[in-house]
Design a protein around this motif. Structure first.
Motif, PDB file in Angstrom:
ATOM      1  N   VAL A  29       0.916  -1.170   0.096  1.00  0.00           N
ATOM      2  CA  VAL A  29      -0.229   0.017  -0.101  1.00  0.00           C
ATOM      3  C   VAL A  29       0.865   1.269   0.009  1.00  0.00           C
ATOM      4  O   VAL A  29       0.529   2.140  -0.629  1.00  0.00           O
ATOM      5  N   ALA A  30       1.798   1.192   0.793  1.00  0.00           N
ATOM      6  CA  ALA A  30       2.806   2.561   0.907  1.00  0.00           C
ATOM      7  C   ALA A  30       4.260   2.192   0.857  1.00  0.00           C
ATOM      8  O   ALA A  30       5.163   2.033   1.827  1.00  0.00           O
ATOM      9  N   PRO A  31       4.889   1.645  -0.417  1.00  0.00           N
ATOM     10  CA  PRO A  31       6.056   1.213  -0.609  1.00  0.00           C
ATOM     11  C   PRO A  31       7.303   2.470  -0.369  1.00  0.00           C
ATOM     12  O   PRO A  31       8.374   1.847  -0.063  1.00  0.00           O
ATOM     13  N   ASP A  32       6.698   3.449  -0.378  1.00  0.00           N
ATOM     14  CA  ASP A  32       7.693   4.730   0.069  1.00  0.00           C
ATOM     15  C   ASP A  32       7.707   4.663   1.469  1.00  0.00           C
ATOM     16  O   ASP A  32       9.048   5.224   1.935  1.00  0.00           O
ATOM     17  N   HIS A  33       7.007   4.244   2.369  1.00  0.00           N
ATOM     18  CA  HIS A  33       7.398   4.272   3.738  1.00  0.00           C
ATOM     19  C   HIS A  33       7.471   2.970   4.419  1.00  0.00           C
ATOM     20  O   HIS A  33       7.802   3.068   5.545  1.00  0.00           O
ATOM     21  N   PHE A  34       6.838   1.935   3.891  1.00  0.00           N
ATOM     22  CA  PHE A  34       7.254   0.528   4.382  1.00  0.00           C
ATOM     23  C   PHE A  34       8.186  -0.570   3.551  1.00  0.00           C
ATOM     24  O   PHE A  34       7.904  -0.536   2.549  1.00  0.00           O
ATOM     25  N   GLU A  35       8.545  -1.229   4.307  1.00  0.00           N
ATOM     26  CA  GLU A  35       9.510  -2.393   3.404  1.00  0.00           C
ATOM     27  C   GLU A  35       9.221  -3.601   4.352  1.00  0.00           C
ATOM     28  O   GLU A  35       9.094  -3.561   5.639  1.00  0.00           O
ATOM     29  N   LEU A  36       9.444  -4.898   3.910  1.00  0.00           N
ATOM     30  CA  LEU A  36       9.862  -6.235   4.824  1.00  0.00           C
ATOM     31  C   LEU A  36      11.328  -6.291   4.817  1.00  0.00           C
ATOM     32  O   LEU A  36      12.059  -6.271   3.978  1.00  0.00           O
ATOM     33  N   VAL A  37      11.905  -6.694   6.128  1.00  0.00           N
ATOM     34  CA  VAL A  37      13.056  -6.971   6.564  1.00  0.00           C
ATOM     35  C   VAL A  37      12.911  -8.116   7.044  1.00  0.00           C
ATOM     36  O   VAL A  37      12.404  -8.191   8.335  1.00  0.00           O
ATOM     37  N   ASP A  38      13.758  -9.246   6.957  1.00  0.00           N
ATOM     38  CA  ASP A  38      13.740 -10.639   7.396  1.00  0.00           C
ATOM     39  C   ASP A  38      12.288 -11.008   7.538  1.00  0.00           C
ATOM     40  O   ASP A  38      11.872 -11.669   8.720  1.00  0.00           O
ATOM     41  N   GLY A  39      11.319 -10.778   6.653  1.00  0.00           N
ATOM     42  CA  GLY A  39       9.967 -11.353   6.655  1.00  0.00           C
ATOM     43  C   GLY A  39       9.055 -10.468   7.544  1.00  0.00           C
ATOM     44  O   GLY A  39       7.764 -10.688   7.715  1.00  0.00           O
ATOM     45  N   TYR A  40       9.552  -9.435   8.077  1.00  0.00           N
ATOM     46  CA  TYR A  40       8.534  -8.498   9.005  1.00  0.00           C
ATOM     47  C   TYR A  40       8.677  -7.038   8.433  1.00  0.00           C
ATOM     48  O   TYR A  40       9.674  -6.569   7.876  1.00  0.00           O
ATOM     49  N   SER A  41       7.492  -6.215   8.798  1.00  0.00           N
ATOM     50  CA  SER A  41       7.254  -5.024   8.543  1.00  0.00           C
ATOM     51  C   SER A  41       8.597  -3.982   9.239  1.00  0.00           C
ATOM     52  O   SER A  41       8.702  -4.256  10.481  1.00  0.00           O
ATOM     53  N   CYS A  42       8.946  -2.819   8.554  1.00  0.00           N
ATOM     54  CA  CYS A  42       9.789  -2.176   8.992  1.00  0.00           C
ATOM     55  C   CYS A  42       9.484  -0.661   8.333  1.00  0.00           C
ATOM     56  O   CYS A  42       9.356  -0.697   6.862  1.00  0.00           O
ATOM     57  N   ALA A  43       9.283   0.351   9.136  1.00  0.00           N
ATOM     58  CA  ALA A  43       8.908   1.754   8.688  1.00  0.00           C
ATOM     59  C   ALA A  43      10.409   2.156   7.939  1.00  0.00           C
ATOM     60  O   ALA A  43      11.454   1.929   8.757  1.00  0.00           O
ATOM     61  N   LYS A  44      10.523   2.717   6.760  1.00  0.00           N
ATOM     62  CA  LYS A  44      11.693   3.344   6.475  1.00  0.00           C
ATOM     63  C   LYS A  44      12.057   4.409   7.049  1.00  0.00           C
ATOM     64  O   LYS A  44      13.344   4.771   6.995  1.00  0.00           O
ATOM     65  N   LYS A  45      11.077   5.440   7.691  1.00  0.00           N
ATOM     66  CA  LYS A  45      11.771   6.382   8.574  1.00  0.00           C
ATOM     67  C   LYS A  45      10.623   6.367   9.750  1.00  0.00           C
ATOM     68  O   LYS A  45       9.383   6.035   9.737  1.00  0.00           O
ATOM     69  N   ALA A  46      10.933   6.626  10.965  1.00  0.00           N
ATOM     70  CA  ALA A  46      10.328   6.605  12.086  1.00  0.00           C
ATOM     71  C   ALA A  46       9.245   7.884  12.183  1.00  0.00           C
ATOM     72  O   ALA A  46       8.216   7.788  12.787  1.00  0.00           O
ATOM     73  N   THR A  47       9.633   8.796  11.529  1.00  0.00           N
ATOM     74  CA  THR A  47       8.905  10.191  11.430  1.00  0.00           C
ATOM     75  C   THR A  47       8.635  10.591  10.149  1.00  0.00           C
ATOM     76  O   THR A  47       9.569  10.747   9.501  1.00  0.00           O
ATOM     77  N   VAL A  48       7.323  10.851   9.738  1.00  0.00           N
ATOM     78  CA  VAL A  48       7.031  11.147   8.416  1.00  0.00           C
ATOM     79  C   VAL A  48       6.248  12.327   8.247  1.00  0.00           C
ATOM     80  O   VAL A  48       5.495  12.508   9.260  1.00  0.00           O
ATOM     81  N   GLU A  49       6.056  12.944   7.053  1.00  0.00           N
ATOM     82  CA  GLU A  49       5.139  14.002   6.918  1.00  0.00           C
ATOM     83  C   GLU A  49       3.630  13.200   6.743  1.00  0.00           C
ATOM     84  O   GLU A  49       3.569  11.998   6.185  1.00  0.00           O
ATOM     85  N   PRO A  50       2.613  13.957   7.209  1.00  0.00           N
ATOM     86  CA  PRO A  50       1.258  13.336   7.011  1.00  0.00           C
ATOM     87  C   PRO A  50       0.687  12.892   5.630  1.00  0.00           C
ATOM     88  O   PRO A  50       1.046  13.581   4.664  1.00  0.00           O
ATOM     89  N   THR A  51       0.302  11.776   5.452  1.00  0.00           N
ATOM     90  CA  THR A  51      -0.041  11.277   4.113  1.00  0.00           C
ATOM     91  C   THR A  51      -1.027  10.143   4.156  1.00  0.00           C
ATOM     92  O   THR A  51      -0.857   9.306   5.056  1.00  0.00           O
ATOM     93  N   ASP A  52      -1.927  10.112   3.413  1.00  0.00           N
ATOM     94  CA  ASP A  52      -3.082   8.939   3.390  1.00  0.00           C
ATOM     95  C   ASP A  52      -2.327   7.819   3.151  1.00  0.00           C
ATOM     96  O   ASP A  52      -2.901   6.762   3.508  1.00  0.00           O
ATOM     97  N   GLU A  53      -1.366   7.523   2.457  1.00  0.00           N
ATOM     98  CA  GLU A  53      -0.665   6.265   2.145  1.00  0.00           C
ATOM     99  C   GLU A  53      -0.112   5.685   3.539  1.00  0.00           C
ATOM    100  O   GLU A  53      -0.410   4.525   3.650  1.00  0.00           O
ATOM    101  N   VAL A  54       0.106   6.350   4.591  1.00  0.00           N
ATOM    102  CA  VAL A  54       0.609   5.725   5.802  1.00  0.00           C
ATOM    103  C   VAL A  54      -0.718   5.470   6.431  1.00  0.00           C
ATOM    104  O   VAL A  54      -0.828   4.502   7.072  1.00  0.00           O
ATOM    105  N   VAL A  55      -1.682   6.152   6.443  1.00  0.00           N
ATOM    106  CA  VAL A  55      -2.890   5.908   7.339  1.00  0.00           C
ATOM    107  C   VAL A  55      -3.412   4.691   6.519  1.00  0.00           C
ATOM    108  O   VAL A  55      -3.956   3.676   7.081  1.00  0.00           O
ATOM    109  N   ASP A  56      -3.348   4.464   5.098  1.00  0.00           N
ATOM    110  CA  ASP A  56      -4.028   3.461   4.560  1.00  0.00           C
ATOM    111  C   ASP A  56      -3.295   2.178   4.824  1.00  0.00           C
ATOM    112  O   ASP A  56      -3.723   1.140   5.017  1.00  0.00           O
ATOM    113  N   ALA A  57      -1.700   2.131   4.958  1.00  0.00           N
ATOM    114  CA  ALA A  57      -1.252   1.114   5.362  1.00  0.00           C
ATOM    115  C   ALA A  57      -1.431   0.541   6.730  1.00  0.00           C
ATOM    116  O   ALA A  57      -1.574  -0.689   7.059  1.00  0.00           O
TER     117      ALA A  57
END
Length: 73
Positions: free
Chosen positions: A21-49
């Motif tokens: 849903v939000a590839p700019d903000h999340f990735e899978l690392v060792d099979g688990y979700s990881c935020a690419k950045k701990a703090t982000v600008e508000p965006t619908d993609e992050v809420v949708d994820a």
């Protein structure tokens, strides 16, 4: 305004919905979700994820106040 992203590693099942849903903000690392950045600008993609996570392992909060943004309770 900025948002913080927290992922409960004990709850995450690695479905990959967040990264899909939000590839700019999340990735899978060792099979688990990881935020690419701990703090982000508000965006619908992050809420949708956060809303799409099947186990609600993602918490999005207002970085200043700590108020929960997503998922909705």
């Amino acid at each position: 305004m900025s948002w913080s992203i927290e992922i409960d590693a004990d709850t995450c099942i690695g479905s990959g919905m967040c990264a899909g849903v939000a590839p700019d903000h999340f990735e899978l690392v060792d099979g688990y979700s990881c935020a690419k950045k701990a703090t982000v600008e508000p965006t619908d993609e992050v809420v949708d994820a956060a809303e799409s996570c099947p186990v609600e392992a993602i918490l999005v909060k207002d970085a200043e106040t700590g108020a929960a943004i997503a998922p909705e309770k």
